[in-house]
Scaffold this motif. Sequence first.
Motif, PDB file in Angstrom:
ATOM      1  N   SER A   1       0.772  -1.300  -0.215  1.00 37.74           N
ATOM      2  CA  SER A   1      -0.035   0.051  -0.100  1.00 37.74           C
ATOM      3  C   SER A   1       1.178   1.395   0.158  1.00 37.74           C
ATOM      4  CB  SER A   1      -0.954   0.082   1.130  1.00 37.74           C
ATOM      5  OG  SER A   1      -1.766  -1.156   1.193  1.00 37.74           O
ATOM      6  N   SER A   2       1.441   1.602  -1.238  1.00 38.73           N
ATOM      7  CA  SER A   2       2.288   2.639  -1.259  1.00 38.73           C
ATOM      8  C   SER A   2       2.452   3.332  -2.638  1.00 38.73           C
ATOM      9  CB  SER A   2       3.719   2.403  -0.509  1.00 38.73           C
ATOM     10  OG  SER A   2       4.261   1.256  -1.620  1.00 38.73           O
ATOM     11  N   ARG A   3       2.819   4.358  -2.561  1.00 38.81           N
ATOM     12  CA  ARG A   3       3.289   4.851  -4.211  1.00 38.81           C
ATOM     13  C   ARG A   3       4.659   5.370  -4.148  1.00 38.81           C
ATOM     14  NH1 ARG A   3       1.025  10.944  -4.307  1.00 38.81           N
ATOM     15  NH2 ARG A   3       0.789  11.423  -2.291  1.00 38.81           N
ATOM     16  N   PRO A   4       5.551   5.196  -5.080  1.00 35.59           N
ATOM     17  CA  PRO A   4       6.785   5.566  -5.083  1.00 35.59           C
ATOM     18  C   PRO A   4       7.077   7.043  -4.855  1.00 35.59           C
ATOM     19  CG  PRO A   4       6.495   4.162  -6.906  1.00 35.59           C
ATOM     20  CD  PRO A   4       5.253   4.426  -6.226  1.00 35.59           C
ATOM     21  N   GLY A   5       8.233   7.108  -4.132  1.00 41.01           N
ATOM     22  CA  GLY A   5       8.497   8.642  -4.031  1.00 41.01           C
ATOM     23  C   GLY A   5       9.028   8.950  -2.443  1.00 41.01           C
ATOM     24  N   ALA A   6       9.356  10.102  -2.015  1.00 43.16           N
ATOM     25  CA  ALA A   6       9.777  10.168  -0.543  1.00 43.16           C
ATOM     26  C   ALA A   6       8.760  11.281  -0.024  1.00 43.16           C
ATOM     27  CB  ALA A   6      11.118  11.037  -0.795  1.00 43.16           C
ATOM     28  N   TRP A   7       8.202  10.819   1.078  1.00 45.27           N
ATOM     29  CA  TRP A   7       7.147  11.594   1.445  1.00 45.27           C
ATOM     30  C   TRP A   7       7.160  11.770   3.129  1.00 45.27           C
ATOM     31  CZ3 TRP A   7       4.135  12.479  -2.576  1.00 45.27           C
ATOM     32  CH2 TRP A   7       4.174  11.704  -3.714  1.00 45.27           C
ATOM     33  N   THR A   8       6.399  12.722   3.586  1.00 48.99           N
ATOM     34  CA  THR A   8       6.082  12.621   5.003  1.00 48.99           C
ATOM     35  C   THR A   8       4.922  11.647   5.253  1.00 48.99           C
ATOM     36  OG1 THR A   8       4.777  14.643   4.512  1.00 48.99           O
ATOM     37  CG2 THR A   8       7.078  14.673   5.747  1.00 48.99           C
ATOM     38  N   PRO A   9       4.488  11.348   6.497  1.00 51.23           N
ATOM     39  CA  PRO A   9       3.620   9.931   6.380  1.00 51.23           C
ATOM     40  C   PRO A   9       2.203  10.269   5.729  1.00 51.23           C
ATOM     41  CG  PRO A   9       4.039  10.839   8.942  1.00 51.23           C
ATOM     42  CD  PRO A   9       5.013  11.566   7.824  1.00 51.23           C
ATOM     43  N   ALA A  10       1.478  11.313   6.266  1.00 55.04           N
ATOM     44  CA  ALA A  10       0.104  11.376   5.713  1.00 55.04           C
ATOM     45  C   ALA A  10       0.124  11.832   4.250  1.00 55.04           C
ATOM     46  CB  ALA A  10      -0.498  12.679   6.280  1.00 55.04           C
ATOM     47  N   ALA A  11       1.361  12.412   3.648  1.00 53.82           N
ATOM     48  CA  ALA A  11       1.606  12.640   2.127  1.00 53.82           C
ATOM     49  C   ALA A  11       1.456  11.234   1.482  1.00 53.82           C
ATOM     50  CB  ALA A  11       2.673  13.568   1.755  1.00 53.82           C
ATOM     51  N   ALA A  12       2.000  10.310   2.142  1.00 58.82           N
ATOM     52  CA  ALA A  12       2.370   9.065   1.390  1.00 58.82           C
ATOM     53  C   ALA A  12       1.071   8.287   1.566  1.00 58.82           C
ATOM     54  CB  ALA A  12       3.449   8.151   2.124  1.00 58.82           C
ATOM     55  N   LEU A  13       0.287   8.244   2.811  1.00 60.96           N
ATOM     56  CA  LEU A  13      -0.524   7.099   3.047  1.00 60.96           C
ATOM     57  C   LEU A  13      -2.047   7.888   3.422  1.00 60.96           C
ATOM     58  CD1 LEU A  13       1.820   4.782   4.746  1.00 60.96           C
ATOM     59  CD2 LEU A  13       0.359   4.240   2.652  1.00 60.96           C
ATOM     60  N   GLY A  14      -2.246   9.072   3.284  1.00 58.54           N
ATOM     61  CA  GLY A  14      -3.383   9.896   3.661  1.00 58.54           C
ATOM     62  C   GLY A  14      -3.316  10.260   5.272  1.00 58.54           C
ATOM     63  N   PRO A  15      -4.321  11.430   5.637  1.00 59.14           N
ATOM     64  CA  PRO A  15      -4.575  11.728   6.904  1.00 59.14           C
ATOM     65  C   PRO A  15      -5.226  10.723   7.746  1.00 59.14           C
ATOM     66  CG  PRO A  15      -5.985  12.964   5.378  1.00 59.14           C
ATOM     67  CD  PRO A  15      -4.901  12.211   4.587  1.00 59.14           C
TER      68      PRO A  15
END
Length: 390
Positions: free
Chosen positions: A345-359
Amino acid sequence: MTETGETNGTASGDRANDEVWIVGATGRVGRGVAARLVARGLTVVPVGRSRERMAAAGAEAGLPADAKAVVADSAERIADEVVRGRPRVVVNTMGDYAVTAPVIARACMSGGGHYVDQANDVVAVEGLLALHDEAVRAGSTLVTGAGFGVLATEALVAKLCEERPVPHRVRVDSVASVDVEAGALGTALATGIVDALVMGGRRYENGRPVAARLGADPRRLIFPDGTSAKSAGAASGELIAAHAASGAPFVTATSALAPSSPLLRAVLPLLGRLLSVPALRRHAVGLLGRVTVNAAPRPRAHSWGHAVVEWPDGTRREGWLRAGEGMGYTADVTATVTELLAGGSSRPGAWTPAAALGPGLAATAGGTFVLDRPSPAPGAPLGDAPGEPQ
């Protein structure tokens, strides 16, 4: 406990396997994450310097005595083992993230694996986010700031801004309530404290990051349950994430960890300049890391994230994220992020947690949103500090 790195070989192949490596598995967050992931049925591999301490931590987490472990004593050696072993996810809890995160994350990307850490300083968070394009090309997901402070405030901002235009001003406040464990502070925490002093404060004005005094804009927050705590301005991962989540030109962030007394705030700039000297920084980290503290219960029942969002037309929204003990919630966040990445359950890239997986991640990890409910005296300044820029 079967040991790799110094003795046995590691897994090979062109694709990441199903292992989750916990770097710093003997530390407080590392132990907590390992126990949670073992309980959820994931294949956990402790990574650290001491075979004996990893065996004890593994037993505490529920790993069998013959479970695999990786012995390595530096970020570079850990990276070498990651390249050879190709774990699905690497969780970095060893600290000093500005240095260790890029090294270990790039090793993860070499095999298409994923990476998670709990960084909360500006340099480390911005450094990992700068790897976004590399991660996209590698098909890897890198998540930084997977802990209480960043997620609790970032998720709130995202929730408050949903389906609304870009706001004019955002303020976030992070107030963790932590049970103190007896023992030495440790290198990871000491590094974070020293680097925060060196960095000083920061805020966004007209869309650009600008320097501010560490401890600026002190205020007393009154939480929805009636308890209260002081917080003050700091350069933090919360600031970076809140700006990205909102796009607001004016953003400030405060933390209960920042000094709020006038005397301390007066001397901190000089102390920060002294500690910016590399030799003095190393010495300070070493001394502080060896300081021992006594066990103490958390000061409040809950940890609180807080956000206030204002729009140009005068509309104002305020919200809270209620969580339990701060370190426990950080372990819950990291374990939840890791489980989701391991499950695809992810999309490639570098993120902070809510940006990666939703609030919604903040609630999945055990937090509770309290939206559009102001405190009795929201964000009341302590009286001796300037307000936010107008």
